[in-house]
Scaffold this active site. Sequence first.
Site, PDB file in Angstrom:
ATOM      1  N   HIS A  67      34.401  17.890   2.908  1.00 42.18           N
ATOM      2  CA  HIS A  67      34.579  16.997   2.147  1.00 42.18           C
ATOM      3  C   HIS A  67      33.552  16.827   0.678  1.00 42.18           C
ATOM      4  O   HIS A  67      33.927  16.471  -0.151  1.00 42.18           O
ATOM      5  CB  HIS A  67      34.355  15.367   2.817  1.00 42.18           C
ATOM      6  CG  HIS A  67      32.776  15.188   3.088  1.00 42.18           C
ATOM      7  ND1 HIS A  67      32.334  15.909   4.062  1.00 42.18           N
ATOM      8  CD2 HIS A  67      31.711  14.569   2.676  1.00 42.18           C
ATOM      9  CE1 HIS A  67      31.002  15.540   4.464  1.00 42.18           C
ATOM     10  NE2 HIS A  67      30.844  14.716   3.383  1.00 42.18           N
ATOM     11  N   ARG A  68      32.575  17.689   1.001  1.00 40.89           N
ATOM     12  CA  ARG A  68      31.811  18.049  -0.296  1.00 40.89           C
ATOM     13  C   ARG A  68      31.492  19.699  -0.027  1.00 40.89           C
ATOM     14  O   ARG A  68      31.291  20.156   0.914  1.00 40.89           O
ATOM     15  CB  ARG A  68      30.300  17.616  -0.013  1.00 40.89           C
ATOM     16  CG  ARG A  68      30.337  15.999   0.133  1.00 40.89           C
ATOM     17  CD  ARG A  68      30.490  15.542  -1.282  1.00 40.89           C
ATOM     18  NE  ARG A  68      29.787  14.360  -1.277  1.00 40.89           N
ATOM     19  CZ  ARG A  68      28.977  13.609  -2.511  1.00 40.89           C
ATOM     20  NH1 ARG A  68      28.877  14.448  -3.511  1.00 40.89           N
ATOM     21  NH2 ARG A  68      28.609  12.575  -2.367  1.00 40.89           N
ATOM     22  N   LYS A  72      27.141  23.341   4.670  1.00 38.81           N
ATOM     23  CA  LYS A  72      25.899  23.749   4.787  1.00 38.81           C
ATOM     24  C   LYS A  72      25.346  23.896   6.174  1.00 38.81           C
ATOM     25  O   LYS A  72      25.611  22.962   6.860  1.00 38.81           O
ATOM     26  CB  LYS A  72      24.796  22.748   3.904  1.00 38.81           C
ATOM     27  CG  LYS A  72      23.559  23.529   3.628  1.00 38.81           C
ATOM     28  CD  LYS A  72      23.375  24.418   2.502  1.00 38.81           C
ATOM     29  CE  LYS A  72      22.006  25.016   2.229  1.00 38.81           C
ATOM     30  NZ  LYS A  72      21.786  26.138   3.365  1.00 38.81           N
ATOM     31  N   LYS A  96      24.019  14.719   9.262  1.00 36.83           N
ATOM     32  CA  LYS A  96      22.702  14.828   8.793  1.00 36.83           C
ATOM     33  C   LYS A  96      22.541  15.027   7.299  1.00 36.83           C
ATOM     34  O   LYS A  96      21.780  14.021   6.610  1.00 36.83           O
ATOM     35  CB  LYS A  96      22.217  16.264   9.231  1.00 36.83           C
ATOM     36  CG  LYS A  96      20.475  16.259   9.201  1.00 36.83           C
ATOM     37  CD  LYS A  96      20.170  17.968   9.461  1.00 36.83           C
ATOM     38  CE  LYS A  96      20.485  18.212  10.974  1.00 36.83           C
ATOM     39  NZ  LYS A  96      19.773  19.669  11.363  1.00 36.83           N
ATOM     40  N   ASP A 101      21.525  11.917   2.229  1.00 38.61           N
ATOM     41  CA  ASP A 101      22.216  11.760   0.739  1.00 38.61           C
ATOM     42  C   ASP A 101      22.191  13.074   0.264  1.00 38.61           C
ATOM     43  O   ASP A 101      21.891  13.296  -0.982  1.00 38.61           O
ATOM     44  CB  ASP A 101      21.273  10.756  -0.051  1.00 38.61           C
ATOM     45  CG  ASP A 101      22.406   9.630  -0.377  1.00 38.61           C
ATOM     46  OD1 ASP A 101      23.646   9.892  -0.217  1.00 38.61           O
ATOM     47  OD2 ASP A 101      21.697   8.653  -0.435  1.00 38.61           O
ATOM     48  N   LYS A 108      27.774  25.485  10.431  1.00 38.32           N
ATOM     49  CA  LYS A 108      26.691  26.156  11.228  1.00 38.32           C
ATOM     50  C   LYS A 108      27.286  27.291  11.936  1.00 38.32           C
ATOM     51  O   LYS A 108      28.636  27.693  12.236  1.00 38.32           O
ATOM     52  CB  LYS A 108      26.364  25.162  12.508  1.00 38.32           C
ATOM     53  CG  LYS A 108      25.105  25.699  13.014  1.00 38.32           C
ATOM     54  CD  LYS A 108      23.675  25.222  12.206  1.00 38.32           C
ATOM     55  CE  LYS A 108      22.732  24.776  12.909  1.00 38.32           C
ATOM     56  NZ  LYS A 108      21.752  24.002  12.493  1.00 38.32           N
ATOM     57  N   SER A 365      16.548  22.677   1.375  1.00 33.42           N
ATOM     58  CA  SER A 365      17.589  23.730   1.028  1.00 33.42           C
ATOM     59  C   SER A 365      18.354  23.559  -0.261  1.00 33.42           C
ATOM     60  O   SER A 365      18.675  23.844  -1.051  1.00 33.42           O
ATOM     61  CB  SER A 365      18.447  23.837   2.324  1.00 33.42           C
ATOM     62  OG  SER A 365      17.836  24.940   3.222  1.00 33.42           O
TER      63      SER A 365
HETATM   64  N1  GLU Z   1      18.876  25.145  10.283  1.00 36.82           N
HETATM   65  C1  GLU Z   1      18.467  23.744   9.518  1.00 36.82           C
HETATM   66  C2  GLU Z   1      18.920  22.616  10.206  1.00 36.82           C
HETATM   67  O1  GLU Z   1      19.488  22.870  11.522  1.00 36.82           O
HETATM   68  C3  GLU Z   1      18.605  24.001   8.076  1.00 36.82           C
HETATM   69  C4  GLU Z   1      19.982  24.076   7.797  1.00 36.82           C
HETATM   70  C5  GLU Z   1      20.113  24.438   6.111  1.00 36.82           C
HETATM   71  O2  GLU Z   1      19.066  24.187   5.337  1.00 36.82           O
HETATM   72  O3  GLU Z   1      20.967  24.775   5.426  1.00 36.82           O
HETATM   73  O4  GLU Z   1      19.031  21.645   9.693  1.00 36.82           O
END
Ligand code: GLU
Length: 475
Positions: A67-68, A72, A96, A101, A108, A365
Amino acid sequence: MPVEQAPSGFQQSVARMVDRALSRIELPDGAGEALKSCASVVQVSFPVRLRDRIEVFTGWRAVHSAHRLPVKGGLRFSPDMDQDHAEALAALMTYKCAVVDVPFGGSKGGLRIDPKQYDEPTLGRITRRFARELIRRGYISPAENVPAPDMGTSQREMAWILDTYKDLHPEDLNHIACVTGKPIELGGIQGRLEATGRGAKYALDAFFNEPDAVHEAGLEGKLSDQRVIIQGLGNVGYHLAQFLQQKDSPRIIGIIERDGALYHEQGLDVADVHDYMQRTGGVEGFPGVEFQRDGAQWLEAECDVLIPAALEGVIHAGNAERIQARLIVEAANGPCTWEADEILRSRGVTILPDIFVNAGGVVVSYFEWLRNIAHVRMGRLQRRHEATRGQHVISAIEMMTNQSAPDWLRDSLTRGTREIDLVRSALDDTMRLAFQEIRETREVESNDERMDYRTAAYLIAIRKVMRARMDLGLI
Ligand code: GLU
């Protein structure tokens, strides 16, 4: 409270937690199912020629919700990696990011490998090969999907992936934003390495700054009054434990590691234990304290705060009944299974959930990615200007009062803001705001029974994600 039938798998466990929050929201039929399902997942297998043989490796990258963009989440190298892990962890990333936000979707991935079995050049070749497979399929790119370190990977792997992406897409002006958590020299941001541990410390601070929250959890006093057991001195656990010991330190009475657990009622020195582990490969034999080979048993030991900071599923139906901590702080992803969560809730144990506690990594990040697409270090343009203005303020105060300004004030006003200061204060602010939002949601949404922190965090996340998906016409 009766405990329902155990679900199988990590993904199921996350889905059940989502269901608990979904049951409190009015949604069109099927919207909940749409939210829980993973948007896409790719599995790749590829051969790599090693010195004496050819070995085939298998890896995955799952996109839970786009959706965005970009989506990540970390890339994990572990012998236990599989599609279930990729999908469950991708879902956790979606929620998360929403809780803190961060305007990203969730993803993943990982490779099924024991990285300790390979030397560095070989691991480099395997990582580059894996990266190539994902890049070719659009599963790594600065605009669409941005990996970061996770269990078994670090800055080093991110540098290899970045180099592979740059080779394949030299025309992409934003190529350095294709991964985060990379070395500083290659466009990484200061403070990313320790960000998850620091964020978890800020989460604990936010909790202990609320006397009502502490009291409600059956605890007394400040963070420094607590006796803590921590599981895992990896990147997250080690940095968190270090920050805990910096000032107004709680007593870390137990450390659980792969080869066993250390216990010392007077408190363990984390730096000493970490040094010892670096030299010997484990905690066994650390002098002057109690050692127990069956480390997992110490999850059940008497303490105030238990911090699982290593693997998923370590607190489960088999041990949840015996956990004695009043507060569990989920620094790892998914350390409590859904069944354990039910049992612990029914016993009145407070849990600060993973989708809040360990979000510090992805928050920083996000800052790194912003810095990369802006092509400028944060604060670079204004730093000198700020310092000069600070100097003027000091001079004006001194002239008007005929007194010299104290050193601390002079330092803070004339130094100019460094990038690391911005990263730390913005992370602190993000964690505080997220905690306040979770607390407020609990206040507003609780009926006769006090809502748990996890359900409140999921409610916040689900509402944000749903709103975005509905506005986009995705559901
Ligand atoms: N592996 C980390 C997590 O589980 C970081 C993910 C990230 O920075 O994209 O939140």
